[in-house]
Design a protein around this motif. Structure first.
Motif, PDB file in Angstrom:
ATOM      1  N   GLY A 111     -96.482  86.224 -30.450  1.00 10.77           N
ATOM      2  CA  GLY A 111     -97.650  86.259 -29.585  1.00 10.77           C
ATOM      3  C   GLY A 111     -97.411  85.717 -28.187  1.00 10.77           C
ATOM      4  N   ALA A 112     -96.243  85.118 -27.945  1.00  9.51           N
ATOM      5  CA  ALA A 112     -95.910  84.636 -26.606  1.00  9.51           C
ATOM      6  C   ALA A 112     -95.832  85.813 -25.637  1.00  9.51           C
ATOM      7  CB  ALA A 112     -94.581  83.890 -26.628  1.00  9.51           C
ATOM      8  N   THR A 113     -96.086  85.529 -24.367  1.00 13.60           N
ATOM      9  CA  THR A 113     -96.007  86.563 -23.341  1.00 13.60           C
ATOM     10  C   THR A 113     -95.032  86.115 -22.255  1.00 13.60           C
ATOM     11  OG1 THR A 113     -97.890  85.626 -22.146  1.00 13.60           O
ATOM     12  CG2 THR A 113     -98.358  87.373 -23.748  1.00 13.60           C
ATOM     13  N   GLY A 114     -94.634  87.077 -21.434  1.00 14.42           N
ATOM     14  CA  GLY A 114     -93.689  86.744 -20.378  1.00 14.42           C
ATOM     15  C   GLY A 114     -93.753  87.734 -19.235  1.00 14.42           C
ATOM     16  N   VAL A 115     -93.174  87.325 -18.113  1.00 16.41           N
ATOM     17  CA  VAL A 115     -93.066  88.181 -16.947  1.00 16.41           C
ATOM     18  C   VAL A 115     -91.647  88.071 -16.411  1.00 16.41           C
ATOM     19  CG1 VAL A 115     -93.868  88.631 -14.598  1.00 16.41           C
ATOM     20  CG2 VAL A 115     -95.495  87.903 -16.347  1.00 16.41           C
ATOM     21  N   PHE A 116     -91.067  89.225 -16.076  1.00 16.26           N
ATOM     22  CA  PHE A 116     -89.725  89.270 -15.492  1.00 16.26           C
ATOM     23  C   PHE A 116     -89.814  90.045 -14.187  1.00 16.26           C
ATOM     24  CE2 PHE A 116     -85.467  91.076 -14.918  1.00 16.26           C
ATOM     25  CZ  PHE A 116     -84.656  89.973 -15.147  1.00 16.26           C
ATOM     26  N   VAL A 117     -89.426  89.394 -13.084  1.00 16.30           N
ATOM     27  CA  VAL A 117     -89.542  89.990 -11.755  1.00 16.30           C
ATOM     28  C   VAL A 117     -88.185  89.948 -11.070  1.00 16.30           C
ATOM     29  CG1 VAL A 117     -90.647  89.847  -9.492  1.00 16.30           C
ATOM     30  CG2 VAL A 117     -91.943  89.242 -11.549  1.00 16.30           C
ATOM     31  N   THR A 118     -87.752  91.088 -10.523  1.00 22.06           N
ATOM     32  CA  THR A 118     -86.471  91.096  -9.829  1.00 22.06           C
ATOM     33  C   THR A 118     -86.455  92.137  -8.724  1.00 22.06           C
ATOM     34  OG1 THR A 118     -84.065  91.108 -10.136  1.00 22.06           O
ATOM     35  CG2 THR A 118     -85.332  92.762 -11.343  1.00 22.06           C
ATOM     36  N   THR A 119     -85.596  91.926  -7.739  1.00 21.24           N
ATOM     37  CA  THR A 119     -85.419  92.868  -6.639  1.00 21.24           C
ATOM     38  C   THR A 119     -84.122  92.541  -5.924  1.00 21.24           C
ATOM     39  OG1 THR A 119     -86.399  93.818  -4.618  1.00 21.24           O
ATOM     40  CG2 THR A 119     -86.680  91.462  -4.967  1.00 21.24           C
ATOM     41  N   THR A 120     -83.630  93.488  -5.115  1.00 21.88           N
ATOM     42  CA  THR A 120     -82.472  93.232  -4.259  1.00 21.88           C
ATOM     43  C   THR A 120     -82.885  93.232  -2.789  1.00 21.88           C
ATOM     44  OG1 THR A 120     -81.946  95.601  -4.289  1.00 21.88           O
ATOM     45  CG2 THR A 120     -80.764  94.186  -5.851  1.00 21.88           C
ATOM     46  N   ALA A 121     -84.176  92.992  -2.511  1.00 21.27           N
ATOM     47  CA  ALA A 121     -84.664  93.108  -1.134  1.00 21.27           C
ATOM     48  C   ALA A 121     -85.383  91.881  -0.609  1.00 21.27           C
ATOM     49  CB  ALA A 121     -85.589  94.323  -1.017  1.00 21.27           C
ATOM     50  N   VAL A 124     -93.011  82.860 -21.051  1.00 22.66           N
ATOM     51  CA  VAL A 124     -91.710  82.952 -20.391  1.00 22.66           C
ATOM     52  C   VAL A 124     -91.911  83.613 -19.035  1.00 22.66           C
ATOM     53  CG1 VAL A 124     -89.388  83.926 -20.490  1.00 22.66           C
ATOM     54  CG2 VAL A 124     -90.506  83.189 -22.605  1.00 22.66           C
ATOM     55  N   ASN A 125     -91.439  82.970 -17.991  1.00 17.81           N
ATOM     56  CA  ASN A 125     -91.504  83.563 -16.652  1.00 17.81           C
ATOM     57  C   ASN A 125     -90.146  83.440 -15.986  1.00 17.81           C
ATOM     58  OD1 ASN A 125     -94.370  84.062 -16.675  1.00 17.81           O
ATOM     59  ND2 ASN A 125     -94.675  81.877 -16.359  1.00 17.81           N
ATOM     60  N   TRP A 126     -89.592  84.550 -15.547  1.00 12.14           N
ATOM     61  CA  TRP A 126     -88.345  84.491 -14.776  1.00 12.14           C
ATOM     62  C   TRP A 126     -88.506  85.365 -13.546  1.00 12.14           C
ATOM     63  CZ3 TRP A 126     -82.849  84.560 -17.378  1.00 12.14           C
ATOM     64  CH2 TRP A 126     -81.923  83.998 -16.483  1.00 12.14           C
ATOM     65  N   ILE A 127     -88.511  84.721 -12.384  1.00 10.33           N
ATOM     66  CA  ILE A 127     -88.475  85.454 -11.126  1.00 10.33           C
ATOM     67  C   ILE A 127     -87.082  85.268 -10.557  1.00 10.33           C
ATOM     68  CG2 ILE A 127     -89.606  83.501  -9.942  1.00 10.33           C
ATOM     69  CD1 ILE A 127     -90.617  85.586  -7.879  1.00 10.33           C
ATOM     70  N   ILE A 128     -86.343  86.372 -10.498  1.00 10.67           N
ATOM     71  CA  ILE A 128     -84.947  86.333 -10.071  1.00 10.67           C
ATOM     72  C   ILE A 128     -84.790  87.358  -8.954  1.00 10.67           C
ATOM     73  CG2 ILE A 128     -84.426  87.734 -12.141  1.00 10.67           C
ATOM     74  CD1 ILE A 128     -81.922  85.502 -10.236  1.00 10.67           C
ATOM     75  N   LEU A 172     -85.628  88.616 -28.437  1.00  8.21           N
ATOM     76  CA  LEU A 172     -86.095  89.865 -27.841  1.00  8.21           C
ATOM     77  C   LEU A 172     -87.605  89.991 -27.935  1.00  8.21           C
ATOM     78  CD1 LEU A 172     -83.550  92.609 -28.994  1.00  8.21           C
ATOM     79  CD2 LEU A 172     -84.143  92.040 -26.634  1.00  8.21           C
ATOM     80  N   PRO A 173     -88.244  90.478 -26.893  1.00 10.57           N
ATOM     81  CA  PRO A 173     -89.673  90.782 -27.002  1.00 10.57           C
ATOM     82  C   PRO A 173     -89.877  91.980 -27.908  1.00 10.57           C
ATOM     83  CG  PRO A 173     -88.823  91.564 -24.908  1.00 10.57           C
ATOM     84  CD  PRO A 173     -87.712  90.788 -25.556  1.00 10.57           C
ATOM     85  N   CYS A 174     -91.104  92.194 -28.333  1.00 11.20           N
ATOM     86  CA  CYS A 174     -91.406  93.348 -29.193  1.00 11.20           C
ATOM     87  C   CYS A 174     -92.124  94.453 -28.428  1.00 11.20           C
ATOM     88  CB  CYS A 174     -92.224  92.915 -30.404  1.00 11.20           C
ATOM     89  SG  CYS A 174     -93.772  92.066 -30.000  1.00 11.20           S
ATOM     90  N   ARG A 175     -92.688  94.127 -27.260  1.00  9.76           N
ATOM     91  CA  ARG A 175     -93.380  95.120 -26.433  1.00  9.76           C
ATOM     92  C   ARG A 175     -93.089  94.846 -24.965  1.00  9.76           C
ATOM     93  NH1 ARG A 175     -98.332  97.529 -27.948  1.00  9.76           N
ATOM     94  NH2 ARG A 175     -99.397  96.500 -26.196  1.00  9.76           N
ATOM     95  N   VAL A 176     -92.913  95.927 -24.203  1.00  9.95           N
ATOM     96  CA  VAL A 176     -92.583  95.813 -22.783  1.00  9.95           C
ATOM     97  C   VAL A 176     -93.412  96.812 -21.987  1.00  9.95           C
ATOM     98  CG1 VAL A 176     -90.785  96.165 -21.037  1.00  9.95           C
ATOM     99  CG2 VAL A 176     -90.225  95.028 -23.196  1.00  9.95           C
ATOM    100  N   ARG A 177     -93.973  96.346 -20.883  1.00 13.66           N
ATOM    101  CA  ARG A 177     -94.618  97.253 -19.910  1.00 13.66           C
ATOM    102  C   ARG A 177     -94.010  96.934 -18.551  1.00 13.66           C
ATOM    103  NH1 ARG A 177     -95.626 100.975 -17.227  1.00 13.66           N
ATOM    104  NH2 ARG A 177     -97.650 101.925 -16.774  1.00 13.66           N
ATOM    105  N   ALA A 178     -93.316  97.901 -17.980  1.00  8.90           N
ATOM    106  CA  ALA A 178     -92.572  97.639 -16.753  1.00  8.90           C
ATOM    107  C   ALA A 178     -92.924  98.636 -15.659  1.00  8.90           C
ATOM    108  CB  ALA A 178     -91.068  97.687 -17.031  1.00  8.90           C
ATOM    109  N   PHE A 179     -92.736  98.193 -14.431  1.00  8.27           N
ATOM    110  CA  PHE A 179     -92.931  99.031 -13.246  1.00  8.27           C
ATOM    111  C   PHE A 179     -91.652  98.940 -12.415  1.00  8.27           C
ATOM    112  CE2 PHE A 179     -96.957  97.503 -14.761  1.00  8.27           C
ATOM    113  CZ  PHE A 179     -97.761  98.634 -14.749  1.00  8.27           C
ATOM    114  N   CYS A 180     -90.876 100.003 -12.433  1.00  8.42           N
ATOM    115  CA  CYS A 180     -89.605 100.063 -11.720  1.00  8.42           C
ATOM    116  C   CYS A 180     -89.760 100.980 -10.507  1.00  8.42           C
ATOM    117  CB  CYS A 180     -88.490 100.593 -12.623  1.00  8.42           C
ATOM    118  SG  CYS A 180     -88.244  99.662 -14.156  1.00  8.42           S
ATOM    119  N   HIS A 181     -89.499 100.450  -9.332  1.00  8.61           N
ATOM    120  CA  HIS A 181     -89.653 101.220  -8.095  1.00  8.61           C
ATOM    121  C   HIS A 181     -88.277 101.660  -7.606  1.00  8.61           C
ATOM    122  CE1 HIS A 181     -93.908 100.013  -7.677  1.00  8.61           C
ATOM    123  NE2 HIS A 181     -93.487  98.904  -8.265  1.00  8.61           N
TER     124      HIS A 181
END
Length: 400
Positions: free
Chosen positions: A231-241, A152-156, A200-209
């Motif tokens: 076992g599926a993986t995903g990336v979620f990317v977001t920003t207001t800039a 799963v990839n969502w760049i928003i 819902l995922p079961c594990r999350v590693r996030a970097f919030c700036h």
């Protein structure tokens, strides 16, 4: 025609938008009979534009007034659960704007109170569930016809906001007033859709700036890695800039790949499962055969009007809601998990440690500063209701 007598708590951007839809005759089974807002200018607007409607300063006064049988809560985030709980205790049906709240322990209390009143209707304003693109994605993924999710990839990132936007309210973009940034303000719909469609995922590693691109306390740039139970993986990317930004939602399945972008949904269907092909193919560089499939959509995307009309139907006739209010906790838990992972610099397992999250949130709230540069403003958000997922947390200020 029977109508639901509705009180709106918070007449900021979203409360005003709902009122205008009502005035335009788009909600035939709803009658707005009361509004509440702490901002005198918004109360004056209501008196001038909603003749005959009772106007209150405090949400609790509206709830106790007897002027309505249902409330729509469109206030800053921390106030959603306490106002909803008070409404349930006073026999009122409840519709809550997103997010359900700021932290899951608070929302769990709201859901428990709702469960104590099964005769009352409880809805969540997840208007993007009415979008035909996301409804079809939900249908196709949940059917199981195309196998399990692999990626799963969502760049928003088309949530561009200026400093003037963040300066438009004293509560906005502060830990104590809003409880978060892009994850809690712009992305609750995205996070709800992600879990609604994919689980819902079961594990999350996030970097919030925090304040990376703006002069704010909260996060305006996030990258998160997700792991799902299968076992599926995903990336979620977001920003207001980011300008220009991107909105691309990809779901790779065993039998194909879904892509939602530019208000369109495309699907490349494999003739056999990639998992079967991988272990039966004799060549090292072969790929499974497939073809692009035209996805038929019904074209319907009624957004907030659709949610409120369904809410009226549920109150009057027991018809289905677009989203049951108790489901709001799921996307919020994903948001909380991303914050907690970033705060602790660790991978977080879901369900999260809710007490630890609240402890960390309160640490941020204690360090939160009162904003000195505030230029109050009410923005028109009507152009942001497309498939991007609308930002409807621009709300009126009403004390719980």
């Amino acid at each position: 025609m029977a109508k639901v007598k509705l009180g709106i708590i918070g007449v900021g951007n979203m409360g005003t938008g709902h009122s205008k839809n009502y005035l335009d005759g788009l909600m035939p089974e709803i009658e707005i009979t009361a509004v509440a807002d702490r901002n005198p200018a918004r109360r004056e607007w209501a008196k001038e534009n909603l003749p005959g409607v009772k106007v209150f300063e405090e949400g609790v006064d509206l709830i106790h007034s007897g002027a309505c049988e249902a409330v729509l809560i469109a206030t800053p985030h921390y106030q959603h659960p306490p106002l909803a709980i008070e409404a349930f205790k006073n026999g009122l049906h409840v519709m809550v704007e997103k997010p359900a709240g700021v932290y899951t322990l608070q929302v769990r209390e709201m859901n428990a109170e709702a469960d104590r009143h099964p005769e009352l209707t409880f809805g969540m304003m997840f208007n993007q569930r009415t979008n035909c693109v996301y409804r079809k994605m939900h249908e196709m993924v949940q059917s199981g016809k195309y196998g399990q999710i692999k990626r799963v990839n969502w760049i928003i990132t088309d949530w561009y906001r200026t400093q003037a936007y963040y300066n438009s309210g004293g509560w906005r973009a502060t830990w104590d007033g809003e409880g978060g940034g892009v994850l809690l303000n712009q992305c609750p719909h995205n996070l709800d859709l992600l879990q609604w469609i994919c689980g819902l995922p079961c594990r999350v590693r996030a970097f919030c700036h925090n304040g990376k691109w703006h002069q704010i306390e909260v996060e305006d740039d996030v990258t998160a890695y997700l792991e799902f139970p299968n076992g599926a993986t995903g990336v979620f990317v977001t920003t207001t800039a980011d300008a220009p930004g991107t909105n691309r939602f990809e779901i790779t399945l065993e039998r194909g790949k879904l892509v939602a972008e530019h208000d369109k949904l495309t699907f490349f269907e494999l003739e056999q499962s990639e998992r079967d092909f991988c272990f039966t193919a004799t060549g090292g560089f072969e790929q499974p055969a497939g073809h692009e499939v035209t996805i038929e959509l019904d074209g319907k995307n009624p957004q907030h009007v659709g949610v409120l009309n369904a809410f009226a139907g549920a109150v009057l006739r027991g018809e289905p809601l677009v989203a049951d209010g108790t489901e709001g906790i799921r996307g919020l838990e994903l948001s909380n998990a991303m914050h907690l992972s970033s705060w602790t610099d660790q991978t977080v397992t879901l369900p999260i440690d809710e007490a630890l999250f609240l402890e960390k949130l309160n640490e941020h709230r204690k360090a939160s500063k009162v904003k000195t540069e505030v230029t109050e403003a009410t923005f028109d958000t009507s152009d942001s209701y497309g498939s991007k997922v609308s930002d409807n947390t621009d709300k009126g200020g009403v004390k719980a």
